[in-house]
Write an enzyme that holds these catalytic residues in place. Sequence first.
Site, PDB file in Angstrom:
ATOM      1  N   HIS A  61       0.717  -1.090   0.154  1.00 24.80           N
ATOM      2  CA  HIS A  61      -0.124  -0.196  -0.236  1.00 24.80           C
ATOM      3  C   HIS A  61       0.746   1.263   0.045  1.00 24.80           C
ATOM      4  O   HIS A  61       0.582   2.213  -0.877  1.00 24.80           O
ATOM      5  CB  HIS A  61      -0.846   0.049   1.337  1.00 24.80           C
ATOM      6  N   HIS A 116       3.052   6.151  -1.679  1.00 24.79           N
ATOM      7  CA  HIS A 116       3.759   7.110  -0.882  1.00 24.79           C
ATOM      8  C   HIS A 116       5.070   7.002  -1.033  1.00 24.79           C
ATOM      9  O   HIS A 116       5.783   7.496  -0.055  1.00 24.79           O
ATOM     10  CB  HIS A 116       3.317   7.161   0.312  1.00 24.79           C
ATOM     11  N   LYS A 131      -5.126   9.684  -8.536  1.00 21.43           N
ATOM     12  CA  LYS A 131      -4.835  10.066  -7.217  1.00 21.43           C
ATOM     13  C   LYS A 131      -5.084  11.468  -7.035  1.00 21.43           C
ATOM     14  O   LYS A 131      -3.994  12.186  -7.337  1.00 21.43           O
ATOM     15  CB  LYS A 131      -3.200   9.443  -6.721  1.00 21.43           C
TER      16      LYS A 131
END
Length: 356
Positions: free
Chosen positions: A237, A252, A295
């Site tokens: 993730h 990220h 995103k």
Amino acid sequence: MKVPALLLLFIAGTLGQSCVGRCGVNDGVSGCQCNSVCSNYGDCCSDYEAVCFSCKDRCGEGYVYSKPCQCNNECGSHGNCCSDYDVECGGGTGGGVTDTDLRNLMEELYSLDVNSVGNQLVLDHQGQGSSGDLAPESLFVSVPESALTGPTISLLRQLQDNYIPSVSFAEDEDAAEVAEQEAFLDAVMATQVMQRAETFLTEKNLLSGSLRDKLKEIWFMMYTRSGSILGSSGFEHVFVGELKNGVVSGFHNWVSFYQEELDGNLNYMGWSKKVDLGDKGEIINDHFEWLGEPKNTGSMMVGTSPELDMAMFTVCFLARPDSKCPTQMNGQQFQVQTHPSDYDGHVLVGSAYPVI
């Protein structure tokens, strides 16, 4: 004759007008109450907040069911510390982790990090804004091979191509992929960054056992984000990126961002905020499309090493779970938001990212 304040509180308590000795109680008789629903009925005693939500004279006590908040060295990991826990107990017998402790640690981890490559990267931030395609060119202009061959970044790259983007498909880890996980964990644990993080977490009673074992559990244990399908992990993730319900979830990490941009899978569309971390990199809020999905609001450390990111996220996950964690690097204050994911009796990383 002046009556001592403590005596007044005692008298008030005996008359049922104070919460002294009555937190969690609803006797149905007293003129005011001291339980979790009194605010709904408007009958809380006037000292309910001061007595029942304070750590004054409570530092280090065990879990007290009747109290709405706690004051022991485990409350941080459970997210139920009283609001004055840091003030009353921080650095003392309560063993608490104060905001200052966290900021000082993060500065120390920053100074110990020798594998960051921010000074080797050339970026083109282009248009500033939170929507629309404000960047006709790529974010990464130049990333020399030397920036990708370090002892931990090179192993991170080997891991990042092991995952299926959609959370609706089960991940199938073979022996080679597990071996890559083990090699990565060995490498990051060999760094001073992770070793200092382990010492801090152990000293603050946030970790029992080895940090390596904790990293393997919270970051690499597979869990579900879609029905019963084991298609996600904290590592995938945060450090790779996922697709869920038609949008990009997580994502990220700058190394993954660079590789996907290089492969033509990612369209960088601009930035809204950034923080300079000196020669080790920066933090950027951005928006982009990956594999055709949006995103709308993203954030990542750029140029930093995987061990610095993972140590920072892990400390915040354990010290300030499911909340914003005070952080500081290169004199710049920011926060880290973490979210837990409960699966099969384990509390795993659901998400972790910088907030600026």
